[in-house]
Write a protein that holds these residues in place. Structure first.
Motif, PDB file in Angstrom:
ATOM      1  N   GLY A 163       0.735  -1.237  -0.161  1.00 57.68           N
ATOM      2  CA  GLY A 163       0.008  -0.238   0.159  1.00 57.68           C
ATOM      3  C   GLY A 163       0.968   1.198   0.160  1.00 57.68           C
ATOM      4  N   ILE A 164      -0.367   1.737  -0.552  1.00 60.25           N
ATOM      5  CA  ILE A 164       0.805   3.542  -0.651  1.00 60.25           C
ATOM      6  C   ILE A 164       0.086   5.195   0.198  1.00 60.25           C
ATOM      7  N   LYS A 165      -0.083   5.157   0.666  1.00 61.93           N
ATOM      8  CA  LYS A 165      -0.993   6.419   1.508  1.00 61.93           C
ATOM      9  C   LYS A 165      -0.176   7.605   1.338  1.00 61.93           C
ATOM     10  N   TYR A 166      -0.872   8.550   0.425  1.00 60.92           N
ATOM     11  CA  TYR A 166      -0.340   9.878  -0.094  1.00 60.92           C
ATOM     12  C   TYR A 166      -0.722  11.178  -0.439  1.00 60.92           C
ATOM     13  N   SER A 167      -0.778  12.399  -0.764  1.00 61.02           N
ATOM     14  CA  SER A 167      -1.849  13.449  -0.230  1.00 61.02           C
ATOM     15  C   SER A 167      -1.462  14.112  -1.268  1.00 61.02           C
ATOM     16  N   SER A 168      -1.485  13.780  -2.290  1.00 64.45           N
ATOM     17  CA  SER A 168      -1.797  14.494  -3.563  1.00 64.45           C
ATOM     18  C   SER A 168      -1.356  13.650  -4.960  1.00 64.45           C
ATOM     19  N   GLN A 169      -1.221  13.864  -5.830  1.00 63.14           N
ATOM     20  CA  GLN A 169      -0.559  12.827  -7.537  1.00 63.14           C
ATOM     21  C   GLN A 169       0.831  13.437  -7.490  1.00 63.14           C
ATOM     22  N   LYS A 170       1.178  14.826  -7.266  1.00 65.99           N
ATOM     23  CA  LYS A 170       2.290  15.406  -6.861  1.00 65.99           C
ATOM     24  C   LYS A 170       3.770  14.927  -5.827  1.00 65.99           C
ATOM     25  N   GLU A 171       3.257  14.271  -4.683  1.00 67.61           N
ATOM     26  CA  GLU A 171       3.411  13.258  -3.782  1.00 67.61           C
ATOM     27  C   GLU A 171       3.684  11.988  -4.611  1.00 67.61           C
ATOM     28  N   LEU A 172       2.714  11.205  -4.725  1.00 69.44           N
ATOM     29  CA  LEU A 172       2.764   9.890  -5.608  1.00 69.44           C
ATOM     30  C   LEU A 172       3.769   9.834  -6.452  1.00 69.44           C
ATOM     31  N   ASP A 173       3.621  10.663  -7.902  1.00 76.24           N
ATOM     32  CA  ASP A 173       5.097  10.562  -8.294  1.00 76.24           C
ATOM     33  C   ASP A 173       6.190  10.994  -8.208  1.00 76.24           C
TER      34      ASP A 173
END
Length: 191
Positions: A163-173
């Motif tokens: 799993g991955i928890k992220y605050s925004s698409q930018k952080e995911l990228d």
């Protein structure tokens, strides 16, 4: 007069142009120069390579970024020592990696849907005899997303969940490559 060609270096051309302009008019403003003659900006430096360290669960080992904080999550259901899952949080708190890898099979209770969240999508498919299930959970206020991928053998139900928890698409990228390294580093042990 100078003839402009594609082979002239922009900096040299700019110096010559400024020199010629200053002779014509002592008060000419440099801002009036055409933008096409401006010196291009230097590319941003590449980020340094990420170093990793190893986390040892009850039945698995996994590599996570050195700057992340590791936390035990769900106690092992088949061992008195160790954990079946763990979370790894980036220094700025914008991303969190998750692994659930029990000895055989189990229920990842630590990632259950909470009252302040909604499930936004899910899918299931069979790939090379493995059941792969993917789903995403979003905070109702939009402050974060949690995406998971569960893989299990259809016969013996051996499973794992990333799993991955992220605050925004930018952080995911931004953390995508580190997350892929994290996933690929998993080593599972049965006994």
């Amino acid at each position: 007069m100078w003839r402009k060609t594609k082979r002239v270096f922009p900096v040299l051309f700019l110096i010559l142009l400024l020199s010629a302009c200053s002779k014509k008019s002592e008060h000419q403003d440099a801002k009036s120069l055409p933008q096409k003659d401006a010196v291009p900006a230097k590319p941003a430096p590449e980020e340094p390579p990420i170093s990793y360290k190893k986390y040892k669960g009850a039945w698995f080992d996994i590599a996570y970024p050195f700057s992340f904080k590791a936390e035990n999550s769900q106690k092992s259901s088949t061992s008195i020592n160790g954990f079946d899952s763990a979370v790894f949080t980036s220094a700025d708190g914008s991303v969190q990696f998750y692994i659930f890898s029990p000895q055989w099979s189990g229920d990842a209770k630590d990632i259950a849907l909470k009252s302040n969240e909604i499930k936004t999508d899910s899918s299931t498919e069979i790939i090379n005899g493995l059941t792969v299930r993917r789903w995403t959970i979003q905070a109702k206020d939009g402050s974060y997303f949690r995406s998971y991928e569960s893989t299990s053998e259809t016969e013996s139900k051996i499973n794992k969940i990333f799993g991955i928890k992220y605050s925004s698409q930018k952080e995911l990228d931004r953390y995508r490559q580190a997350y892929l390294h994290f996933k690929n580093s998993l080593q599972q042990y049965a006994d």
